[in-house]
Design a protein around this motif. Structure first.
Motif, PDB file in Angstrom:
ATOM      1  N   HIS A   1    -116.548 -27.072 -36.145  1.00 19.98           N
ATOM      2  CA  HIS A   1    -116.392 -28.523 -36.077  1.00 19.98           C
ATOM      3  C   HIS A   1    -117.307 -29.174 -37.106  1.00 19.98           C
ATOM      4  O   HIS A   1    -118.441 -28.730 -37.307  1.00 19.98           O
ATOM      5  CB  HIS A   1    -116.756 -29.056 -34.683  1.00 19.98           C
ATOM      6  N   GLU A   2    -116.830 -30.223 -37.726  1.00 20.14           N
ATOM      7  CA  GLU A   2    -117.640 -31.013 -38.655  1.00 20.14           C
ATOM      8  C   GLU A   2    -118.440 -31.993 -37.795  1.00 20.14           C
ATOM      9  O   GLU A   2    -117.860 -32.764 -37.027  1.00 20.14           O
ATOM     10  CB  GLU A   2    -116.711 -31.742 -39.633  1.00 20.14           C
TER      11      GLU A   2
ATOM     12  N   PRO B  78    -107.451 -31.486 -40.496  1.00 15.62           N
ATOM     13  CA  PRO B  78    -107.455 -30.032 -40.313  1.00 15.62           C
ATOM     14  C   PRO B  78    -107.672 -29.707 -38.834  1.00 15.62           C
ATOM     15  O   PRO B  78    -108.191 -30.533 -38.085  1.00 15.62           O
ATOM     16  CB  PRO B  78    -108.628 -29.552 -41.158  1.00 15.62           C
ATOM     17  N   SER B  79    -107.273 -28.517 -38.436  1.00 12.41           N
ATOM     18  CA  SER B  79    -107.470 -28.107 -37.044  1.00 12.41           C
ATOM     19  C   SER B  79    -108.943 -28.178 -36.680  1.00 12.41           C
ATOM     20  O   SER B  79    -109.795 -27.862 -37.499  1.00 12.41           O
ATOM     21  CB  SER B  79    -106.974 -26.675 -36.829  1.00 12.41           C
ATOM     22  N   PRO B  80    -109.234 -28.594 -35.450  1.00  7.58           N
ATOM     23  CA  PRO B  80    -110.630 -28.630 -35.025  1.00  7.58           C
ATOM     24  C   PRO B  80    -111.216 -27.213 -34.984  1.00  7.58           C
ATOM     25  O   PRO B  80    -110.486 -26.228 -34.954  1.00  7.58           O
ATOM     26  CB  PRO B  80    -110.581 -29.230 -33.631  1.00  7.58           C
ATOM     27  N   GLY B  81    -112.526 -27.126 -34.948  1.00 12.40           N
ATOM     28  CA  GLY B  81    -113.199 -25.834 -34.864  1.00 12.40           C
ATOM     29  C   GLY B  81    -113.077 -25.227 -33.481  1.00 12.40           C
ATOM     30  O   GLY B  81    -112.517 -25.828 -32.553  1.00 12.40           O
ATOM     31  N   PRO B  82    -113.619 -24.020 -33.326  1.00  6.89           N
ATOM     32  CA  PRO B  82    -113.542 -23.334 -32.033  1.00  6.89           C
ATOM     33  C   PRO B  82    -114.119 -24.203 -30.911  1.00  6.89           C
ATOM     34  O   PRO B  82    -115.158 -24.838 -31.072  1.00  6.89           O
ATOM     35  CB  PRO B  82    -114.390 -22.081 -32.249  1.00  6.89           C
ATOM     36  N   THR B  83    -113.388 -24.199 -29.799  1.00  8.35           N
ATOM     37  CA  THR B  83    -113.760 -25.053 -28.669  1.00  8.35           C
ATOM     38  C   THR B  83    -113.463 -24.299 -27.376  1.00  8.35           C
ATOM     39  O   THR B  83    -112.352 -23.805 -27.185  1.00  8.35           O
ATOM     40  CB  THR B  83    -112.954 -26.363 -28.691  1.00  8.35           C
TER      41      THR B  83
END
Length: 155
Positions: free
Chosen positions: A130-131, A65-70
């Motif tokens: 992000h995980e 899945p797409s990474p979280g906000p960065t």
């Protein structure tokens, strides 16, 4: 991203502001950066840019899945990963900074850069972050790669 996703991303980011409506209004007027409180909706792990950009490359894979906000801060040479809030998180290591409850993070609007801050992955408004386990694994791999490359690059 669609306009609806941008709008949801703005609402998601501004929700961490002391006055979300004022934050959104400032961004709409093009007035740049907001200071948002960490620890309620998200925490931020900030790492040196070479490490962070390499970790992002490892996280951004077609099967994942797409990474979280960065965020990237070009003036400070840092990459900030937005994670679920966890004041007891054990993020430690050379050059790592962890912003949680009681910390403030400079954030541009999700739809454009502001001065030296830019979203590598803007928030999409879903609350996806992000995980931590996947991020930790990517940072370890990236750190190992940089350690191998350092003697070759004179660093």
């Amino acid at each position: 991203m669609t306009n609806t996703m941008w709008m949801r991303g703005v609402e998601w980011a501004a929700a961490a502001a002391a006055d979300p409506h004022a934050c959104e209004s400032e961004w709409d007027r093009g007035e740049g950066i907001a200071l948002l409180e960490a620890g309620r909706f998200w925490d931020v792990l900030s790492v040196p840019d070479r490490l962070g950009l390499l970790a992002m490359d490892l996280l951004w894979r077609p099967a994942r899945p797409s990474p979280g906000p960065t965020l990237v801060d070009t003036a400070a040479g840092r990459v900030g990963f937005f994670l679920p809030p966890d004041p007891s998180a054990g993020w430690g290591g050379a050059g790592l900074r962890y912003a949680t409850k009681g910390s403030w993070v400079a954030v541009p609007p999700p739809y454009r850069p502001a001065r030296f801050l830019e979203w590598l992955v803007p928030p999409d408004g879903t609350g996806a972050l992000h995980e931590p386990g996947a991020l930790e694994a990517a940072l370890r791999r990236a750190s190992g790669t940089l350690a191998v490359l350092a003697p070759l690059c004179g660093g």
